[in-house]
Write a protein that holds these residues in place. Structure first.
Motif, PDB file in Angstrom:
ATOM      1  N   SER A   1      33.068 -24.683 -37.695  1.00  0.00           N
ATOM      2  CA  SER A   1      32.524 -24.922 -36.361  1.00  0.00           C
ATOM      3  C   SER A   1      31.036 -24.659 -36.362  1.00  0.00           C
ATOM      4  O   SER A   1      30.514 -23.930 -37.215  1.00  0.00           O
ATOM      5  CB  SER A   1      33.211 -24.034 -35.319  1.00  0.00           C
ATOM      6  OG  SER A   1      32.861 -22.667 -35.503  1.00  0.00           O
TER       7      SER A   1
ATOM      8  N   TYR B   1      33.731 -17.989 -34.484  1.00  0.00           N
ATOM      9  CA  TYR B   1      35.186 -18.146 -34.596  1.00  0.00           C
ATOM     10  C   TYR B   1      35.930 -16.909 -34.110  1.00  0.00           C
ATOM     11  O   TYR B   1      36.816 -16.997 -33.270  1.00  0.00           O
ATOM     12  CB  TYR B   1      35.569 -18.433 -36.058  1.00  0.00           C
ATOM     13  CG  TYR B   1      37.046 -18.574 -36.262  1.00  0.00           C
ATOM     14  CD1 TYR B   1      37.719 -19.715 -35.839  1.00  0.00           C
ATOM     15  CD2 TYR B   1      37.782 -17.560 -36.863  1.00  0.00           C
ATOM     16  CE1 TYR B   1      39.090 -19.846 -36.017  1.00  0.00           C
ATOM     17  CE2 TYR B   1      39.147 -17.683 -37.055  1.00  0.00           C
ATOM     18  CZ  TYR B   1      39.801 -18.822 -36.632  1.00  0.00           C
ATOM     19  OH  TYR B   1      41.152 -18.943 -36.800  1.00  0.00           O
TER      20      TYR B   1
ATOM     21  N   ARG C   1      30.313 -25.642 -28.371  1.00  0.00           N
ATOM     22  CA  ARG C   1      30.859 -25.491 -29.709  1.00  0.00           C
ATOM     23  C   ARG C   1      31.554 -26.771 -30.136  1.00  0.00           C
ATOM     24  O   ARG C   1      32.210 -27.434 -29.327  1.00  0.00           O
ATOM     25  CB  ARG C   1      31.841 -24.325 -29.722  1.00  0.00           C
ATOM     26  CG  ARG C   1      32.680 -24.200 -30.984  1.00  0.00           C
ATOM     27  CD  ARG C   1      33.547 -22.976 -30.920  1.00  0.00           C
ATOM     28  NE  ARG C   1      34.655 -23.054 -31.852  1.00  0.00           N
ATOM     29  CZ  ARG C   1      35.054 -22.051 -32.635  1.00  0.00           C
ATOM     30  NH1 ARG C   1      34.436 -20.904 -32.565  1.00  0.00           N
ATOM     31  NH2 ARG C   1      36.060 -22.209 -33.452  1.00  0.00           N
TER      32      ARG C   1
ATOM     33  N   SER D   1      28.059 -23.632 -33.222  1.00  0.00           N
ATOM     34  CA  SER D   1      27.968 -23.178 -31.830  1.00  0.00           C
ATOM     35  C   SER D   1      26.515 -22.949 -31.463  1.00  0.00           C
ATOM     36  O   SER D   1      25.685 -22.649 -32.324  1.00  0.00           O
ATOM     37  CB  SER D   1      28.747 -21.865 -31.630  1.00  0.00           C
ATOM     38  OG  SER D   1      30.022 -21.905 -32.208  1.00  0.00           O
TER      39      SER D   1
ATOM     40  N   SER E   1      43.693 -20.909 -32.764  1.00  0.00           N
ATOM     41  CA  SER E   1      44.419 -22.018 -33.280  1.00  0.00           C
ATOM     42  C   SER E   1      45.707 -21.616 -33.938  1.00  0.00           C
ATOM     43  O   SER E   1      45.958 -21.941 -35.051  1.00  0.00           O
ATOM     44  CB  SER E   1      43.566 -22.718 -34.280  1.00  0.00           C
ATOM     45  OG  SER E   1      43.045 -21.768 -35.138  1.00  0.00           O
TER      46      SER E   1
ATOM     47  N   ASP F   1      34.301 -27.950 -33.055  1.00  0.00           N
ATOM     48  CA  ASP F   1      35.251 -27.549 -34.102  1.00  0.00           C
ATOM     49  C   ASP F   1      35.604 -28.767 -34.934  1.00  0.00           C
ATOM     50  O   ASP F   1      35.957 -29.813 -34.374  1.00  0.00           O
ATOM     51  CB  ASP F   1      36.530 -27.000 -33.476  1.00  0.00           C
ATOM     52  CG  ASP F   1      36.375 -25.576 -33.021  1.00  0.00           C
ATOM     53  OD1 ASP F   1      36.516 -24.680 -33.856  1.00  0.00           O
ATOM     54  OD2 ASP F   1      36.114 -25.370 -31.825  1.00  0.00           O
TER      55      ASP F   1
ATOM     56  N   ALA G   1      38.464 -25.264 -27.027  1.00  0.00           N
ATOM     57  CA  ALA G   1      38.230 -23.850 -27.203  1.00  0.00           C
ATOM     58  C   ALA G   1      39.208 -23.049 -26.447  1.00  0.00           C
ATOM     59  O   ALA G   1      38.918 -22.477 -25.456  1.00  0.00           O
ATOM     60  CB  ALA G   1      36.838 -23.520 -26.768  1.00  0.00           C
TER      61      ALA G   1
ATOM     62  N   THR H   1      37.963 -30.185 -38.249  1.00  0.00           N
ATOM     63  CA  THR H   1      39.051 -29.988 -39.205  1.00  0.00           C
ATOM     64  C   THR H   1      39.258 -31.326 -39.903  1.00  0.00           C
ATOM     65  O   THR H   1      40.171 -32.078 -39.553  1.00  0.00           O
ATOM     66  CB  THR H   1      40.335 -29.537 -38.496  1.00  0.00           C
ATOM     67  OG1 THR H   1      40.615 -30.444 -37.423  1.00  0.00           O
ATOM     68  CG2 THR H   1      40.199 -28.139 -37.935  1.00  0.00           C
TER      69      THR H   1
ATOM     70  N   SER I   1      41.950 -25.178 -33.189  1.00  0.00           N
ATOM     71  CA  SER I   1      41.093 -25.397 -32.038  1.00  0.00           C
ATOM     72  C   SER I   1      40.269 -24.170 -31.797  1.00  0.00           C
ATOM     73  O   SER I   1      40.497 -23.120 -32.349  1.00  0.00           O
ATOM     74  CB  SER I   1      41.948 -25.722 -30.818  1.00  0.00           C
ATOM     75  OG  SER I   1      42.730 -24.631 -30.492  1.00  0.00           O
ATOM     76  N   SER I   2      39.267 -24.277 -30.923  1.00  0.00           N
ATOM     77  CA  SER I   2      38.327 -23.187 -30.778  1.00  0.00           C
ATOM     78  C   SER I   2      38.882 -21.996 -30.072  1.00  0.00           C
ATOM     79  O   SER I   2      38.267 -20.972 -30.026  1.00  0.00           O
ATOM     80  CB  SER I   2      37.112 -23.666 -30.009  1.00  0.00           C
ATOM     81  OG  SER I   2      37.496 -24.086 -28.749  1.00  0.00           O
TER      82      SER I   2
ATOM     83  N   ALA J   1      38.275 -25.891 -42.429  1.00  0.00           N
ATOM     84  CA  ALA J   1      37.978 -25.914 -40.999  1.00  0.00           C
ATOM     85  C   ALA J   1      36.662 -25.188 -40.776  1.00  0.00           C
ATOM     86  O   ALA J   1      36.291 -24.292 -41.549  1.00  0.00           O
ATOM     87  CB  ALA J   1      39.097 -25.248 -40.189  1.00  0.00           C
TER      88      ALA J   1
END
Length: 523
Positions: free
Chosen positions: A349, A228, A335, A351, A98, A337, A73, A339, A94-95, A347
């Motif tokens: 996520s 996000y 969280r 949380s 990205s 993530d 993240a 992909t 990435s959280s 992609a």
């Protein structure tokens, strides 16, 4: 027989000679290729053998960016790297933000930066080894309805924010990050300067890069790993002028807290972050209304709720300075993530956030009765999908907040029946966008992204016992129809135009429609 043997030998010799000639030609080609490789290696070595300070500055700055890209993240760290084009946002991210290059091994030596990817605002080499400075910001203008003026349309302008993003690689494994933000054109409000803004430290922490699977972020100010856009909120990361509606209440973006966390890469497809932080507080009033005992105002004095059925959690974020916290609760959040490598362009996520108690010290109703504890649990799931080999992009999100004892929330005990809070709040949104190349203009590849987003939020799910009348007013049950387009002259710059229609079930209606334009940048 001898004649046949002789003929056979002569044929074999000729074939061998021909084959030998072909081999000789191949060897000569290989020798030329080897010479060319040696020449290229020499040129690369010459570029890398620059003055030590210059090389070290680039190496450590880019190492910091790569290291942050591997964080589960990254919050501010992606801001300190080159922004990714809007049409690539659904690639593995990435959280944090990205937009950085990916690397399985963040200790690997990064490539030399391009001219447009230099560590000081994309313009110059760093004068200090390890230092990198990025920036983002946005300007807004247009006309909108003012519900406080009966829905009157009013023109306006907002220098919404300008943010500096310093990063310093103390070592390749110890990285300092910060975010210094100026909002609404200034740092104060005086009669002679026409400013009404703030200057604040939105993020500051030090990352300790241990291994890909486990890293530690020191105590500091960081973004809650939830949703996000909370962690990727630069204006190039969304297409509307304002942030998506779910992040203007239920998710109180920018949701920053005193915290520490761990993060890493579980597999190539999965990253994580787990955070311990100060709890959100059910107190939305100014610092002046906190007593020296770090409590809410004494009974007999009214104060504003931090959680209510109109603004959701918008005013509940914990204070960041001077030991001004009003409760001792510690919150947990996390969280994941993902992909997936088997699903190109996708992609997403999930949380979660939990605080055992959001009630501040001394919390009371308007009649002097003290209020008990109330917990807060939240969940979010979102996805982003850029359909391969097309311009089509899809996004969706769902978020929910649950209150353990809503009867103890200030909004249900402030003699104002219009802002009551039920057992839960929730919201969801769906967005469709299409990326249209516009060709080369002013020596840059331009792209237009028309979009439409539908959002529904319910902040008043039902009546709950308290001192107020507890019937929903409809004001917290809103639909948002948001449409417009974003034009990217460069992946680092965006021009926006948005129309938004807002509908609720209150007696007057929302009276909050708007036509807005915006300019954003991130480099």
């Amino acid at each position: 027989m001898l004649a046949a043997t002789a003929i056979s030998l002569l044929s074999s010799g000729a074939a061998y000679a021909a084959e030998g000639g072909a081999n000789d030609a191949l060897l000569r080609k290989l020798e030329k290729m080897e010479q060319r490789i040696q020449q290229l290696e020499a040129e690369l070595k010459q570029k890398q053998d620059r003055p030590a300070a210059d090389a070290e500055a680039k190496r450590t700055a880019k190492t910091a960016a790569l290291a942050s890209a591997n964080a589960a993240a990254p919050s501010a760290d992606t801001k300190n790297a080159t922004a990714k084009p809007a049409d690539q946002k659904t690639e593995p991210q990435s959280s944090e933000k990205s937009t950085k290059p990916k690397s399985k091994d963040f200790m690997a030596l990064p490539p030399l930066p391009a001219a447009s990817d230099k560590p000081i605002l994309g313009l110059a080499d760093s004068p200090v080894p390890g230092l990198s400075i990025g920036a983002y910001g946005e300007i807004k203008f247009g006309t909108m309805q003012n519900p406080a003026a009966g829905g009157q349309w009013q023109k306006g302008f907002d220098a919404a924010r300008f943010v500096l993003l310093p990063t310093y690689a103390i070592t390749p494994n110890i990285i300092f990050n910060a975010e210094i933000e100026f909002e609404h054109a200034g740092a104060g409000f005086d009669n002679d300067d026409k400013l009404h803004g703030t200057a604040e430290i939105e993020q500051v922490w030090i990352d300790f890069k241990i291994i890909d699977q486990f890293n530690w972020r020191s105590p500091g100010v960081d973004l809650v790993p939830f949703g996000y856009i909370n962690q990727h909120h630069e204006p190039t990361q969304f297409y509307s002028v304002n942030r998506p509606e779910l992040y203007n209440g239920i998710i109180p973006s920018t949701w920053k807290v005193p915290s520490t966390s761990v993060y890493g890469t579980i597999t190539e497809d999965l990253k994580y972050q787990v955070m311990v932080s100060a709890s959100n507080e059910d107190f939305g009033d100014s610092f002046d209304n906190r007593t020296d005992a770090k409590t809410v105002p004494l009974p007999g004095t009214a104060y504003i709720a931090g959680i209510d059925g109109v603004n959701a959690l918008g005013f509940s974020r914990p204070p960041l300075g001077d030991f001004q916290q009003l409760n001792n609760a510690t919150a947990m959040s996390g969280r994941l993530d993902f992909t997936p490598t088997f699903w190109a362009g996708f992609a997403g996520s999930i949380s979660a956030y939990y605080s055992p108690n959001t009630t501040p010290r001394g919390a009371h109703d308007d009649f002097g009765n003290f209020l008990g504890r109330s917990s807060l649990a939240m969940f979010d799931a979102e996805f982003r999908y850029r359909v391969p080999d097309t311009g089509l992009e899809l996004r969706g999100e769902y978020v929910r907040a649950e209150f353990g004892h809503p009867e103890n929330l200030r909004a249900n005990n402030d003699t104002d029946p219009t802002n009551n809070v039920g057992k839960s709040m929730y919201g969801y949104s769906g967005e469709i966008a299409y990326h249209v190349p516009l060709g080369t203009i002013l020596n840059s590849e331009w792209e237009a992204v028309p979009f439409y987003r539908y959002t529904y939020m319910n902040l008043q799910t039902g009546g709950v016992a308290g001192t107020d009348a507890n019937l929903p007013t409809g004001q917290g049950q809103r639909q948002y129809h948001t449409a417009g387009f974003a034009v990217f002259p460069s992946p680092k710059v965006v021009l926006k135009a948005t129309y938004q229609r807002v509908i609720d079930k209150s007696a007057t209606g929302a009276l909050s429609d708007s036509f807005l334009g915006g300019v954003g940048f991130f480099f």
